[in-house]
Design an enzyme around this catalytic site. Sequence first.
Site, PDB file in Angstrom:
ATOM      1  N   GLY A   1      -2.964   4.801  -5.296  1.00 37.80           N
ATOM      2  CA  GLY A   1      -1.553   5.083  -5.069  1.00 37.80           C
ATOM      3  C   GLY A   1      -1.098   4.812  -3.639  1.00 37.80           C
ATOM      4  O   GLY A   1      -1.881   4.474  -2.749  1.00 37.80           O
ATOM      5  N   HIS A   2       0.211   4.999  -3.420  1.00 37.43           N
ATOM      6  CA  HIS A   2       0.805   4.708  -2.115  1.00 37.43           C
ATOM      7  C   HIS A   2       0.261   5.642  -1.025  1.00 37.43           C
ATOM      8  O   HIS A   2      -0.026   6.806  -1.266  1.00 37.43           O
ATOM      9  CB  HIS A   2       2.333   4.783  -2.160  1.00 37.43           C
ATOM     10  CG  HIS A   2       2.871   6.069  -2.662  1.00 37.43           C
ATOM     11  ND1 HIS A   2       3.688   6.163  -3.767  1.00 37.43           N
ATOM     12  CD2 HIS A   2       2.723   7.338  -2.231  1.00 37.43           C
ATOM     13  CE1 HIS A   2       4.017   7.412  -3.968  1.00 37.43           C
ATOM     14  NE2 HIS A   2       3.443   8.152  -3.046  1.00 37.43           N
ATOM     15  N   ASN A   3       0.095   5.067   0.160  1.00 36.49           N
ATOM     16  CA  ASN A   3      -0.333   5.805   1.360  1.00 36.49           C
ATOM     17  C   ASN A   3      -1.741   6.377   1.269  1.00 36.49           C
ATOM     18  O   ASN A   3      -2.135   7.208   2.094  1.00 36.49           O
ATOM     19  CB  ASN A   3       0.650   6.925   1.700  1.00 36.49           C
ATOM     20  CG  ASN A   3       2.024   6.402   2.080  1.00 36.49           C
ATOM     21  OD1 ASN A   3       2.954   6.470   1.283  1.00 36.49           O
ATOM     22  ND2 ASN A   3       2.145   5.849   3.271  1.00 36.49           N
TER      23      ASN A   3
ATOM     24  N   SER B   1      -1.066   9.445  -1.060  1.00 35.91           N
ATOM     25  CA  SER B   1      -1.312  10.168   0.192  1.00 35.91           C
ATOM     26  C   SER B   1      -2.632  10.930   0.211  1.00 35.91           C
ATOM     27  O   SER B   1      -2.809  11.850   1.017  1.00 35.91           O
ATOM     28  CB  SER B   1      -0.155  11.132   0.503  1.00 35.91           C
ATOM     29  OG  SER B   1       1.057  10.415   0.641  1.00 35.91           O
TER      30      SER B   1
END
Length: 355
Positions: free
Chosen positions: A243-245, A263
Amino acid sequence: MSRSATTSASLAELAQVARAELRGDGHFQILGVAPLEAAGPHDLSFFQPPRSPQILAETRAGALILREQELSLYEGNALVSRNPYASFARVLQHLYPAPRPAPGVDEGAWIAVDAHIHPAARIEAGVRVASGAVVEDGCWLETGVVVGAGVRLGAGCHLFPGVKVYAGVQIGPNCSIHANAVIGADGFGFAPDGDAYLKIPHIGGVRIGRDVEIGANSCIDRGVMADTVIGDGVKIDNLVQIGHNVRIGEHTVIAGQTGVSGSTTIGAHCRIGGQVGFAGHIRIADGCIIAGQSAITHDLRTPGVYSGVLPARPARRWRRLAARFDTLEEFVQRFKQWEKTAAARASAHREESDD
């Protein structure tokens, strides 16, 4: 069934390649590799527990890579190694080197006029390279690869058919990305707004270090504002979602169908089994080993081996069960102490009755 090597090699030569100690005829020629059960008289194979050592007396292999502990159980030519599997990998790389096509850009490729393609790169038909992208020395882009605007591919990268690399992604040297992987798509970010959801623009990117391998159909999402970061030497299996970050430390390996929510930070030198699920915004320490199908919902702050998943239940009941699970060991110890006390009292009562 064995597969003939690109070239034959003597056992003495392979001992150096494998970083192993030669035991036997150094002039013996190895023509291929095969599993222990199928190996022929000029094949090389390897043995490593937990396999049964009985196979050592049955194999027809011309030579084996094995540990010192098993050497007494085998009478043939041998390469003795502390890590037979790693030694075998080195031999495979030597005997079956990866193909490298002649450099050049196929006339069926589309290259933006301001993209930079190194003369030693190979670009096959059906590839599209967008504006401002840089493809460095020795890269190989197979049919159907799309490289977005401003992407940088480090020297020696190999993108298999159908890989999509979105704009702005940075990939270090010597990375392999297998078929249909997607690097740099938007993360799953939506802000609730009444009965609807507002899309959160993802203006970050993806940065991938050197010597990374990414399996087929895996996806690595771009960050919202900061970048998603994959460290040097990371190995990601097929069908993995990052996923993102997310940040993944160097030399961590992740098996298939694992999902890492946004994250989350995973440390270096971790080993993660298949179908592990990570909640978002958690941190995993360096050196953690996580068994397949585990559910990781909170920080793992110390290295160790972790496992565990509970079947889905109504959320309130599940939370109560989880809280009780954490105190189960204390309850067991208290119960054992109660048993001892009860037994002592019963014994004293019997003694009084006898009197």
